[in-house]
Design an enzyme around this catalytic site. Structure first.
Site, PDB file in Angstrom:
ATOM      1  N   TYR A  16       0.802  -1.228   0.000  1.00 35.51           N
ATOM      2  CA  TYR A  16       0.000   0.000   0.000  1.00 35.51           C
ATOM      3  C   TYR A  16       0.834   1.276   0.000  1.00 35.51           C
ATOM      4  CZ  TYR A  16      -3.595  -3.330   1.484  1.00 35.51           C
ATOM      5  OH  TYR A  16      -4.451  -4.391   1.557  1.00 35.51           O
ATOM      6  N   HIS A  21      -4.244   6.564  -0.713  1.00 34.24           N
ATOM      7  CA  HIS A  21      -4.761   6.467   0.654  1.00 34.24           C
ATOM      8  C   HIS A  21      -3.643   6.604   1.693  1.00 34.24           C
ATOM      9  CE1 HIS A  21      -8.691   6.041   2.209  1.00 34.24           C
ATOM     10  NE2 HIS A  21      -8.746   4.756   2.450  1.00 34.24           N
ATOM     11  N   TYR A  77      -5.519  -1.614   9.680  1.00 28.23           N
ATOM     12  CA  TYR A  77      -5.866  -1.064   8.376  1.00 28.23           C
ATOM     13  C   TYR A  77      -6.675   0.212   8.563  1.00 28.23           C
ATOM     14  CZ  TYR A  77      -3.740  -5.038   6.192  1.00 28.23           C
ATOM     15  OH  TYR A  77      -2.809  -5.952   5.779  1.00 28.23           O
ATOM     16  N   ASN A  79      -9.619   1.284   8.017  1.00 28.69           N
ATOM     17  CA  ASN A  79     -10.956   1.266   8.610  1.00 28.69           C
ATOM     18  C   ASN A  79     -10.942   1.098  10.126  1.00 28.69           C
ATOM     19  OD1 ASN A  79     -11.579   1.314   5.925  1.00 28.69           O
ATOM     20  ND2 ASN A  79     -12.809  -0.550   5.921  1.00 28.69           N
ATOM     21  N   ASP A 104      -5.805  11.676   3.127  1.00 31.07           N
ATOM     22  CA  ASP A 104      -6.156  11.952   1.744  1.00 31.07           C
ATOM     23  C   ASP A 104      -7.568  12.508   1.675  1.00 31.07           C
ATOM     24  OD1 ASP A 104      -6.730   9.141   2.607  1.00 31.07           O
ATOM     25  OD2 ASP A 104      -7.822   9.081   0.713  1.00 31.07           O
ATOM     26  N   ASN A 125     -13.167   6.577   5.773  1.00 27.00           N
ATOM     27  CA  ASN A 125     -13.296   5.521   6.783  1.00 27.00           C
ATOM     28  C   ASN A 125     -12.293   5.644   7.925  1.00 27.00           C
ATOM     29  OD1 ASN A 125     -15.501   4.231   5.617  1.00 27.00           O
ATOM     30  ND2 ASN A 125     -14.215   3.012   4.265  1.00 27.00           N
TER      31      ASN A 125
END
Length: 199
Positions: A16, A21, A77, A79, A104, A125
């Site tokens: 990632y 993000h 993560y 969320n 972001d 989120n």
């Protein structure tokens, strides 16, 4: 001595690292580099943290007026970002009004930046998780514009995709500028920093 908590939102792991993000991670990595500190794992916090000092002259400064500054990247993560943030606020005894979150923002074009205090989560989120965990949205935000996806691309797929290589140089400039903005927020206050950096 008061303490500030500066959180960069993102997802952990190399998969990632270059995603839209993860601009929050990118900005706090830059601030850690400037301060000459490294992130280490903090198991019970479910995060990586780095500690430095904050003075009127900036991050990493020394002096009798120095405050503690904790930089944090959640190891959950996106969320579930609120888990680490809530734990860190309690562990370091930081009130929500001394929390700064870098994230972001789809509703700002790439190259635009907004500093603000409070407000909703706008469907993000990571912010939703933080609000749920700490029971308030009253904290500082640095909103890093990534723009809306082209055509009918799903926004979730868009933020979980890397910036195009053609933007590499511009991305480095914008990460640096966002780091400057966060440093200004912490040293000269929100109103002055907004006047200088909001676009």
């Amino acid at each position: 001595m008061s303490t500030w908590l500066l959180v960069g939102l993102g997802n952990p792991g190399p998969t990632y690292a270059s995603h839209r993000h993860n601009v929050g991670y990118m900005v706090v990595d830059e601030l850690a580099r400037r301060a000459g500190v490294r992130f280490t794992g903090a198991g019970q916090l479910r995060a990586e943290t780095a500690q430095t000092r904050l003075t009127a002259s900036g991050i990493g400064g020394l002096g009798a007026d120095a405050e503690q500054l904790v930089l944090l990247k959640s190891r959950t993560y996106m969320n579930e970002s609120g888990i680490a943030v809530g734990k860190a606020l309690g562990y370091y005894k930081v009130p929500p009004e001394h929390l700064v979150v870098v994230h972001d923002e789809l509703d700002l074009d790439f190259g635009r930046l907004r500093l603000k205090f409070g407000g909703g989560d706008n469907g993000h989120n990571g912010l939703k998780s933080i609000r749920r965990s700490i029971g308030t949205g009253d904290f500082f935000r640095a909103r890093f514009g990534v723009g809306r996806p082209p055509g009918r691309q799903d926004p979730a797929d868009y933020v979980l995709s890397p910036f195009p290589s053609s933007l590499a140089a511009d991305l480095a400039v914008e990460v640096d500028r966002c780091a400057d903005a966060v440093e200004a927020l912490l040293t000269i206050g929100l109103d002055a920093a907004q006047g200088r950096f909001n676009s």
